[in-house]
Design an enzyme around this catalytic site. Structure first.
Site, PDB file in Angstrom:
ATOM      1  N   GLU A  59       0.824  -1.201   0.000  1.00  0.00           N
ATOM      2  CA  GLU A  59       0.000   0.000   0.000  1.00  0.00           C
ATOM      3  C   GLU A  59       0.865   1.262   0.000  1.00  0.00           C
ATOM      4  OE1 GLU A  59      -4.073  -0.713   1.849  1.00  0.00           O
ATOM      5  OE2 GLU A  59      -3.400   1.002   3.031  1.00  0.00           O
ATOM      6  N   HIS A 117       7.359 -27.211  -0.160  1.00  0.00           N
ATOM      7  CA  HIS A 117       6.590 -28.225  -0.883  1.00  0.00           C
ATOM      8  C   HIS A 117       5.450 -27.590  -1.677  1.00  0.00           C
ATOM      9  CE1 HIS A 117       8.705 -31.429   1.267  1.00  0.00           C
ATOM     10  NE2 HIS A 117       8.774 -30.507   2.226  1.00  0.00           N
ATOM     11  N   LYS A 172     -13.652   2.278  -2.402  1.00  0.00           N
ATOM     12  CA  LYS A 172     -14.512   2.718  -1.289  1.00  0.00           C
ATOM     13  C   LYS A 172     -15.701   3.497  -1.832  1.00  0.00           C
ATOM     14  CE  LYS A 172     -11.315   3.098   2.629  1.00  0.00           C
ATOM     15  NZ  LYS A 172     -10.684   3.969   3.604  1.00  0.00           N
TER      16      LYS A 172
HETATM   17  O1  PA5 Z   1      -2.895   1.768   6.048  1.00  0.00           O
HETATM   18  C1  PA5 Z   1      -3.971   2.299   5.918  1.00  0.00           C
HETATM   19  O2  PA5 Z   1      -4.124   3.527   6.024  1.00  0.00           O
HETATM   20  C2  PA5 Z   1      -5.213   1.482   5.659  1.00  0.00           C
HETATM   21  O3  PA5 Z   1      -4.917   0.147   5.481  1.00  0.00           O
HETATM   22  C3  PA5 Z   1      -6.190   1.616   6.814  1.00  0.00           C
HETATM   23  O4  PA5 Z   1      -5.597   1.138   7.996  1.00  0.00           O
HETATM   24  C4  PA5 Z   1      -7.490   0.861   6.556  1.00  0.00           C
HETATM   25  O5  PA5 Z   1      -8.060   1.308   5.340  1.00  0.00           O
HETATM   26  C5  PA5 Z   1      -8.483   1.086   7.675  1.00  0.00           C
HETATM   27  O6  PA5 Z   1      -8.720   2.435   7.851  1.00  0.00           O
HETATM   28  P1  PA5 Z   1      -9.397   2.992   9.162  1.00  0.00           P
HETATM   29  O7  PA5 Z   1      -8.485   2.753  10.310  1.00  0.00           O
HETATM   30  O8  PA5 Z   1      -9.609   4.442   8.905  1.00  0.00           O
HETATM   31  O9  PA5 Z   1     -10.677   2.263   9.335  1.00  0.00           O
END
Ligand code: PA5
Length: 466
Positions: free
Chosen positions: A293, A322, A436
């Site tokens: 990410e 394996h 989203k």
């Molecule tokens: O790293 C990130 O920012 C994302 O993976 C968030 O942790 C994830 O989308 C969850 O977001 P939130 O904590 O606002 O619910």
């Protein structure tokens, strides 16, 4: 690096895996001025307060509040259920797996000194229903974790568990909830005020995947009875190293640089992390999110379209010998490998001597399974190296609070350095937004009517379904 946690980079270099596939020292040296400038920039941002994740180990006052709350909750609840996703969930699972006995939730009550911990980090109804089946409201604490306070998966699960909680507990349902969220913004913060629910804060400026050392990871850890101060001492120890300007003394810079060079110069764009330890497998999974990410980006910092980012893969030794290792050794040379090798395993299991006449298996008799897995790790390392596959290894003296947290912190710091080398912003995730928005539109959230109409139009087009 401290003797309890080391990074062995020997086999990333050309002298170990050949010049066509290994990094050369000249390439590293050529990057040194850039790395120095990059570290200087990061340090300046850290001092200016814009990268608070670096200094979370200093938040002593926050640790006491977490410990006090957790100490009481541990005696009161049999189950803790974390509702969160992505950076708000993966750390808790990684810490449970690494620092509590494996199959923790399945141990009988008299063999556990703290509650079970469940993390249904998906909107799969079968998953949440299965957890609700085995966690009666009276015995369960729900820790709702969301920094934004808007994430659909988390909020849907929260709204789902509220019904049985209220039905079973009446007004007392509040005592079975604890929120971890932004200090000022978002729905959860507002609900904590209006509903009077205990809450912990995620410091502003600490993004989801960098938040394991805030209450996001520390509260579930403390609820499990994990010593969070030992964890944070491991972090503090590594903080001494991550701004060191010397490549050979800085594990996060070495890690990021070698991965970046392998990727950008030789196209090794798949980064496999392979712990030889079940306990560390979910740490590799946590890293998968962090690396993907943070580095997978369409645009660079100048706004140019670059479609950049390595693909992280989590594998498990020796199991995947394996399953995956055939591909890793003989398939395309488009990968780097990061092993995680514990030097010592916390449990001992020995193979008994039962069939002395059967030579094919008798060589195992009397040996510890730790000897076997250590040999297998070394063997895979050798096989990959002989096949010219660059690989490195984090070596942990043992799997413990300081080494696990220290490793995670090094990887977070490496992600920031890698972001600088790839010239992308490692702290944002614009690509996640599109999904989203489409979800909000499909579920009829107000303000997303236009997107909904577009999706409907797309759906009306003739589909080609076989
Ligand atoms: O790293 C990130 O920012 C994302 O993976 C968030 O942790 C994830 O989308 C969850 O977001 P939130 O904590 O606002 O619910």
């Amino acid at each position: 690096m401290s003797r309890r946690l080391q990074l062995d980079i020997t086999r990333m270099f050309a002298d170990a895996v050949g010049k066509d596939f290994g990094v050369s020292r000249d390439e590293v040296d050529a990057l040194e001025p850039r790395l120095k400038a990059l570290l200087q920039g990061l340090e300046a941002k850290r001092k200016g307060g814009t990268l608070p994740f670096y200094d979370l180990c200093d938040a002593e006052d926050r640790f006491s509040r977490i410990e006090d709350y957790a100490a009481k909750a541990r005696t009161k609840f049999k189950n803790v259920v974390v509702l969160g996703i992505g950076g708000s969930a993966l750390g808790a699972v990684a810490l449970r797996e690494a620092l509590k006995p494996l199959h923790w939730n399945e141990l009988p009550d008299d063999k556990r000194d703290a509650p079970r911990l469940f993390v249904p980090d998906n909107s799969d109804p079968e998953l949440l229903a299965a957890i609700m089946d085995i966690c009666p409201p009276e015995e369960t604490l729900y820790n709702i974790i969301t920094k934004s306070g808007t994430t659909g998966e988390t909020m849907a699960a929260f709204l789902a568990i509220l019904t049985p909680l209220k039905e079973a507990l009446g007004d007392k349902y509040r005592e079975h909830l604890v929120f971890t969220t932004d200090p000022a913004k978002g729905n959860l913060r507002e609900l904590s005020r209006t509903e009077g629910i205990t809450s912990f804060t995620i410091p502003p400026g600490v993004g989801g995947r960098f938040s394991i050392f805030t209450p996001v990871g520390l509260l579930p850890a403390a609820l499990l009875g994990i010593d969070i101060r030992k964890m944070m001492s491991g972090v503090a120890e590594q903080r001494e190293r991550i701004f060191n300007r010397n490549f050979d003394e800085n594990p996060s810079v070495a890690y990021a640089t070698l991965q970046f060079l392998s990727n950008s110069v030789r196209g090794q764009n798949i980064h496999v992390m392979m712990p030889y330890s079940n306990a560390m497998f979910r740490t590799a999974d946590w890293f998968r999110q962090l690396w993907a990410e943070s580095l997978g980006k369409r645009n660079n910092l100048k706004g140019d379209t670059v479609f950049t980012g390595p693909t992280p893969v989590a594998a498990l030794g020796a199991t995947d010998q394996h399953s995956q290792v055939q591909l890793y050794v003989e398939g395309p040379n488009d990968k780097t490998f990061t092993f995680i090798f514990p030097k010592h395993y916390r449990r001992k299991v020995k193979s008994g001597k039962h069939f002395p006449d059967m030579e094919a298996i008798d060589y195992l008799a009397g040996k510890g399974m730790d000897e076997l897995i250590i040999a297998e790790g070394k063997a895979t390392q050798r096989a990959l190296t002989s096949a010219h596959r660059p690989n490195m290894a984090f070596i942990m003296e043992e799997i413990a609070e300081d080494t696990v947290a220290g490793l995670m912190y090094i990887l977070e710091a490496a992600t920031l350095v890698a972001g600088g080398l790839y010239e992308v912003n490692p702290l944002d995730q614009p690509g996640v937004e599109a999904g989203k928005i489409a979800t909000y539109a499909l579920l009829g959230k107000s303000g997303y009517e236009e997107e909904r109409a577009t999706i409907q139009k797309e759906d009306e087009r003739e589909a080609r379904i076989i």
